[in-house]
Write a protein that holds these residues in place. Structure first.
Motif, PDB file in Angstrom:
ATOM      1  N   ALA A 205       0.799  -1.223   0.000  1.00 37.95           N
ATOM      2  CA  ALA A 205       0.000   0.000   0.000  1.00 37.95           C
ATOM      3  C   ALA A 205       0.835   1.277   0.000  1.00 37.95           C
ATOM      4  CB  ALA A 205      -0.929   0.008   1.215  1.00 37.95           C
ATOM      5  N   LEU A 206       2.070   1.214   0.479  1.00 40.81           N
ATOM      6  CA  LEU A 206       2.856   2.429   0.674  1.00 40.81           C
ATOM      7  C   LEU A 206       3.961   2.571  -0.366  1.00 40.81           C
ATOM      8  CD1 LEU A 206       3.293   2.392   4.576  1.00 40.81           C
ATOM      9  CD2 LEU A 206       1.383   3.282   3.206  1.00 40.81           C
ATOM     10  N   ASP A 207       4.353   3.805  -0.610  1.00 37.72           N
ATOM     11  CA  ASP A 207       5.484   4.102  -1.485  1.00 37.72           C
ATOM     12  C   ASP A 207       6.707   4.477  -0.656  1.00 37.72           C
ATOM     13  OD1 ASP A 207       3.952   3.754  -3.836  1.00 37.72           O
ATOM     14  OD2 ASP A 207       3.102   5.759  -3.564  1.00 37.72           O
ATOM     15  N   LEU A 208       6.828   3.874   0.509  1.00 38.39           N
ATOM     16  CA  LEU A 208       7.910   4.152   1.449  1.00 38.39           C
ATOM     17  C   LEU A 208       8.557   2.840   1.867  1.00 38.39           C
ATOM     18  CD1 LEU A 208       6.112   6.581   3.938  1.00 38.39           C
ATOM     19  CD2 LEU A 208       7.804   7.220   2.215  1.00 38.39           C
ATOM     20  N   PRO A 209       9.803   2.883   2.333  1.00 41.13           N
ATOM     21  CA  PRO A 209      10.393   1.687   2.934  1.00 41.13           C
ATOM     22  C   PRO A 209       9.600   1.278   4.170  1.00 41.13           C
ATOM     23  CG  PRO A 209      12.082   3.341   2.469  1.00 41.13           C
ATOM     24  CD  PRO A 209      10.761   4.014   2.292  1.00 41.13           C
ATOM     25  N   VAL A 210       9.378  -0.017   4.316  1.00 37.62           N
ATOM     26  CA  VAL A 210       8.665  -0.553   5.473  1.00 37.62           C
ATOM     27  C   VAL A 210       9.618  -1.456   6.241  1.00 37.62           C
ATOM     28  CG1 VAL A 210       6.697  -1.911   6.278  1.00 37.62           C
ATOM     29  CG2 VAL A 210       6.460  -0.440   4.259  1.00 37.62           C
ATOM     30  N   ILE A 211       9.721  -1.211   7.542  1.00 35.55           N
ATOM     31  CA  ILE A 211      10.641  -1.926   8.426  1.00 35.55           C
ATOM     32  C   ILE A 211       9.829  -2.874   9.289  1.00 35.55           C
ATOM     33  CG2 ILE A 211      12.307  -1.642  10.306  1.00 35.55           C
ATOM     34  CD1 ILE A 211      12.617   1.326   9.051  1.00 35.55           C
ATOM     35  N   ALA A 212      10.194  -4.148   9.289  1.00 38.36           N
ATOM     36  CA  ALA A 212       9.439  -5.157  10.032  1.00 38.36           C
ATOM     37  C   ALA A 212       9.874  -5.184  11.492  1.00 38.36           C
ATOM     38  CB  ALA A 212       9.640  -6.529   9.411  1.00 38.36           C
ATOM     39  N   ALA A 213       8.912  -5.262  12.418  1.00 35.34           N
ATOM     40  CA  ALA A 213       9.208  -5.309  13.851  1.00 35.34           C
ATOM     41  C   ALA A 213       8.196  -6.193  14.556  1.00 35.34           C
ATOM     42  CB  ALA A 213       9.185  -3.905  14.459  1.00 35.34           C
ATOM     43  N   GLY A 214       8.693  -7.053  15.439  1.00 31.81           N
ATOM     44  CA  GLY A 214       7.807  -7.904  16.231  1.00 31.81           C
ATOM     45  C   GLY A 214       8.000  -9.366  15.933  1.00 31.81           C
ATOM     46  N   GLY A 215       8.519 -10.114  16.909  1.00 32.68           N
ATOM     47  CA  GLY A 215       8.662 -11.552  16.767  1.00 32.68           C
ATOM     48  C   GLY A 215       9.880 -11.999  15.984  1.00 32.68           C
ATOM     49  N   ILE A 216      10.731 -11.068  15.563  1.00 29.45           N
ATOM     50  CA  ILE A 216      11.932 -11.416  14.795  1.00 29.45           C
ATOM     51  C   ILE A 216      13.092 -11.526  15.772  1.00 29.45           C
ATOM     52  CG2 ILE A 216      13.477 -10.731  12.921  1.00 29.45           C
ATOM     53  CD1 ILE A 216      11.099  -9.057  11.831  1.00 29.45           C
ATOM     54  N   ALA A 217      13.655 -12.730  15.888  1.00 26.43           N
ATOM     55  CA  ALA A 217      14.653 -12.955  16.926  1.00 26.43           C
ATOM     56  C   ALA A 217      15.907 -13.651  16.422  1.00 26.43           C
ATOM     57  CB  ALA A 217      14.047 -13.789  18.065  1.00 26.43           C
ATOM     58  N   ASP A 218      15.940 -14.020  15.145  1.00 26.57           N
ATOM     59  CA  ASP A 218      17.096 -14.737  14.624  1.00 26.57           C
ATOM     60  C   ASP A 218      17.231 -14.472  13.131  1.00 26.57           C
ATOM     61  OD1 ASP A 218      15.074 -16.287  13.441  1.00 26.57           O
ATOM     62  OD2 ASP A 218      15.239 -17.863  14.966  1.00 26.57           O
ATOM     63  N   ALA A 219      18.278 -15.064  12.532  1.00 25.02           N
ATOM     64  CA  ALA A 219      18.547 -14.833  11.118  1.00 25.02           C
ATOM     65  C   ALA A 219      17.419 -15.331  10.230  1.00 25.02           C
ATOM     66  CB  ALA A 219      19.864 -15.502  10.731  1.00 25.02           C
TER      67      ALA A 219
END
Length: 347
Positions: A205-219
């Motif tokens: 939906a966006l024309d911007l970079p989106v940064i993922a956050a939440g539940g990410i704990a490893d490679a």
């Protein structure tokens, strides 16, 4: 484009700002390792923030992020405050705390002109906000320093709102994330979704970079976020056991206990929904009782109870913030953790 170009960093990783659990030492270690370290300002005043950023500047010349809350402090509500004290009465009495001795007023300050002056003095590369954005005049002062501006979206609607306000990137904060939810357009928790459901919606939906956050704990989690279109990842809980973390011994103990598998969204410690490990107060009162004052007016009474319990080694009244996936928590240096997380990103 991923966030390496946007922020002039070598690894597309942001260390999530974690007020009360870290300071400049953790942030500098991450920045020096090639990621974007973050300084949380939600529990600081302008003088303390100035000291933090001065200390940060002594440890690194790399880009870093400063994070602010931009809530609106609610008016006093004597009836609700009394209902809150009544709810806590058995605990206050057990610890010899007289309810009339607990001060009123906010325990956390939103971004204001004094904080803007500190930003203008230190000129961090990135400034991020939680709970939306500040007033336009304050936001323009931040932009005038050359800082990139970020804010968290917990829904598609919030992401679109932030894009319309001109942010440089949006943080997709999934329901798994530890600490305070960044929601600001609605208090309805039923509309909150997980990271890997929210992320592709925002990317599309966006024309911007989106940064993922939440539940990410490893490679592997980093790789999954990239596969779904993330321009980078923001990771918090995994850093809490790092050597440079300021998490308390009680918090560290909880993160390494079986109880870390049970987290809930609770308003008990501040008045806003935040994810933490279940402890006695949550079990006995429920995670979100109606009597809790609006954010951040709940903090004074809780602080008094913590002050009595924590020195005795008891975490009954402590906010043990953690996300739903604490599997990456290890007692290692933050630089090593950053490098290991980055192996999941296809460079």
């Amino acid at each position: 484009m991923d966030i390496r170009d946007l922020f002039q960093i070598s690894l597309p990783l942001i260390q999530a700002p974690m007020a009360g659990s870290q300071n400049h030492e953790l942030a500098a270690a991450v920045s020096n390792a090639g990621g974007l370290g973050s300084i949380p300002a939600g529990m600081l005043d302008a003088n303390l923030l100035d000291a933090e950023l001065t200390a940060m500047g002594a440890l690194t010349r790399k880009p870093y992020n400063v994070n602010f809350f931009c809530h609106r402090t609610p008016p006093a509500d004597p009836a609700r405050n009394q209902a809150w004290l009544d709810l806590l009465a058995p605990y206050l009495a057990a610890h010899g705390i007289e309810p009339t001795s607990i001060p009123d007023g906010a325990t956390r300050r939103p971004f204001d002109a004094a904080m803007a002056e500190v930003v203008e003095r230190h000129r961090p590369a990135v400034v991020s906000f939680h709970f939306g954005l500040p007033d336009e005049a304050l936001l323009q002062r931040v932009r005038a320093t050359g800082a990139k501006v970020l804010s968290s979206a917990t829904t598609l609607e919030e992401g679109r709102w932030l894009q319309a306000k001109g942010v440089d990137a949006v943080i997709a904060q999934g329901l798994e994330a530890g600490g305070h939810r960044g929601l600001f357009l609605s208090d309805d928790l039923d509309g909150q979704v997980g990271t890997f459901a929210l992320l592709p919606q925002l990317v599309a939906a966006l024309d911007l970079p989106v940064i993922a956050a939440g539940g990410i704990a490893d490679a592997q989690g980093v790789a999954a976020a990239q596969a779904l279109g993330a321009a980078g990842v923001q990771i918090g809980t995994a850093y809490l056991l790092c050597d440079e973390s300021r998490a308390s011994p009680l918090h560290r103990q909880a993160l390494q206990s079986p109880g870390v598998e049970q987290t809930v969204l609770t308003t008990l410690f501040s008045g806003r929904p935040a994810r933490g490990i279940v402890n006695r107060l949550i079990r006995e009162l429920g995670p979100r009782p109606a009597a809790v004052p609006a954010f951040p007016l709940a903090g004074n009474a809780i602080a008094r109870l913590r002050g009595q319990a924590e020195p005795a080694g008891v975490s009954d009244f402590s906010p043990l913030w953690a996300g739903q996936n604490a599997s990456g928590c290890r007692a290692i240096g933050a630089a090593r953790l950053t490098a290991e997380l980055a192996t999941g990103w296809r460079l």
